[in-house]
Design an enzyme around this catalytic site. Sequence first.
Site, mmCIF file in Angstrom:
data_model
loop_
_atom_site.group_PDB
_atom_site.id
_atom_site.type_symbol
_atom_site.label_atom_id
_atom_site.label_comp_id
_atom_site.label_asym_id
_atom_site.label_seq_id
_atom_site.Cartn_x
_atom_site.Cartn_y
_atom_site.Cartn_z
ATOM 1 N N LYS A 228 -2.066 -1.143 -8.178
ATOM 2 C CA LYS A 228 -2.902 -0.125 -7.543
ATOM 3 C C LYS A 228 -4.009 -0.833 -6.777
ATOM 4 O O LYS A 228 -4.831 -1.533 -7.358
ATOM 5 C CB LYS A 228 -3.507 0.834 -8.571
ATOM 6 C CG LYS A 228 -4.283 1.953 -7.897
ATOM 7 C CD LYS A 228 -4.998 2.854 -8.867
ATOM 8 C CE LYS A 228 -5.636 4.011 -8.104
ATOM 9 N NZ LYS A 228 -6.474 3.593 -6.979
ATOM 10 N N GLU A 276 -1.683 1.199 1.705
ATOM 11 C CA GLU A 276 -3.103 0.929 1.459
ATOM 12 C C GLU A 276 -3.587 -0.118 2.449
ATOM 13 O O GLU A 276 -3.021 -1.210 2.546
ATOM 14 C CB GLU A 276 -3.305 0.425 0.032
ATOM 15 C CG GLU A 276 -4.702 0.575 -0.488
ATOM 16 C CD GLU A 276 -4.966 1.967 -1.050
ATOM 17 O OE1 GLU A 276 -6.141 2.268 -1.348
ATOM 18 O OE2 GLU A 276 -4.010 2.742 -1.205
#
Length: 526
Positions: A228, A276
């Site tokens: 993440k 991301e």
Amino acid sequence: MKHFAELINALETTNRTNAKIEAIIDYLERTPDEDKVWFIALFTGKRPKRNVGTTSMKEWALEITKLPFWLFQESYSSVGDLGETLSLILPPPQKKIEYSLAQWMNAIADLKDKTEIQKKEFVLESWNGLDYTERLIFNKLIGGSFRIGVSGKTLINALTRFSGQESSTLMHSLMGKWHPDEVSFNDLISAENINPDNSKPYPFCLAYPLEKGPEDLGKPDEWQAEYKWDGIRGQIIRRNDEVFIWSRGEELVTEQFPEIMESVQTMQGDFVLDGEILAVKDNNILNFSDLQKRLNRKTLTKKMLAEIPVEVFVYDLLELEGNDLREKPISGRRAMLEELLLNEAPENIKLSRNIEFEKWEDLHEIRENSREINSEGLMLKQKNSPYHSGRKKGDWWKWKVNPFTIDAVLIYAQKGSGRRSAYYTDYTFAVKNGDSLVTIAKAYSGLTDKEIMEVSRFVTKNALEKFGPVRTVKAELVFEIAFEGIALSNRHKSGVALRFPRIVRWRKDKTVNDIDNLEEIKKLIP
């Protein structure tokens, strides 16, 4: 404006989601379509630009009321909101202006090319024709500060019930570039002819936090694990030779990341990627605070582009050659994504790698060590899961590392807004720096209503100084503050910036002598 004011009042006086949905539906049933469009625009963050300065509004109000400046400042300090303060001090209206919301919004937009005298005439005339609630909304609309405590999910649920449309269709329809003057309410609700341009993004699929370990999720081989990352979540769109980059906050940020845009332009075909955006230099992922330095700048210098280069770590493929892939399982989308990037090999665009594991125990150590590469933890995704609109519990989980925590003392407090305008809810905390205190973070969440009332009583009794709406208080109340990351910062007195600080608990068992020291806190910086 009357119906809109009634809606805002209804929304501000309840915490119940169903009551808010009922209030929105009632408003939609009573108001014309052009007002409905502006309602959706305002509730999705499409606020008009500020065409009248708040300083001018303050001066005009003092001119009308003849109040001394010190009394206005005292009133403003007590209320904590300029628009509300102006509404309270102005005399009762002498007439009634019956404009619709759309008429008001168009009149406010027309101020752009008006002189200061014409702006003043418009504002004073408006104040004299609106009651308190309408005047408050007008002040916030014209001052560019209109915000409302209704989540996007609540808005979509209300529109779904009102229109009978699927929530995912509505979410898709409301995202992207559109202006209230250019679409009809039926266009928005029916999702026809919306965003005919090539930039239209999809609603983001979001994950739920995993509070415990993953052992209860079932068989490990049914799941994929990724790191993440702490960056800017974005959809990278290429359609008909045009490139667009959308943030999760529904902002078009293409110009802020020219190196990504240029890389995508070199690729072939049409696609929509989800990933991301990170600051990466020499194959090392930098802190989010470094990435922040590049955000919202009108001009990106060569020096900044060289010092803070960016890459996008891509983990999903939502569309390929015009085909919506979201209903396909993520395992299939991932395979197509890998093939796309393998064939193109674009610069600044990397595949966010899957983490190989056989049993859940293998992931515990990987998660604990994730901060070493500036990761927040792990993402766990069911291999058969589609790409949902918004959150759906069970398919995607974010398993973050435990946050950092410190003990700090409350030194400044300010009243909140809306329902919290009577209580001190905005806090500034400090830690030790040698023999003195230095501010370390601000936090607005984490206390119960009962604790907020207790803190407010303490602030009222122990205020030392006033700086506008801010109160300096005795350094006595100690709180445990949690945060996700820490980095050096020249913009803060402490020399450090905390990422997502929030209150964990009120440490009534500790005194100011027990709070943490700045030098020890700096040792947490990676």
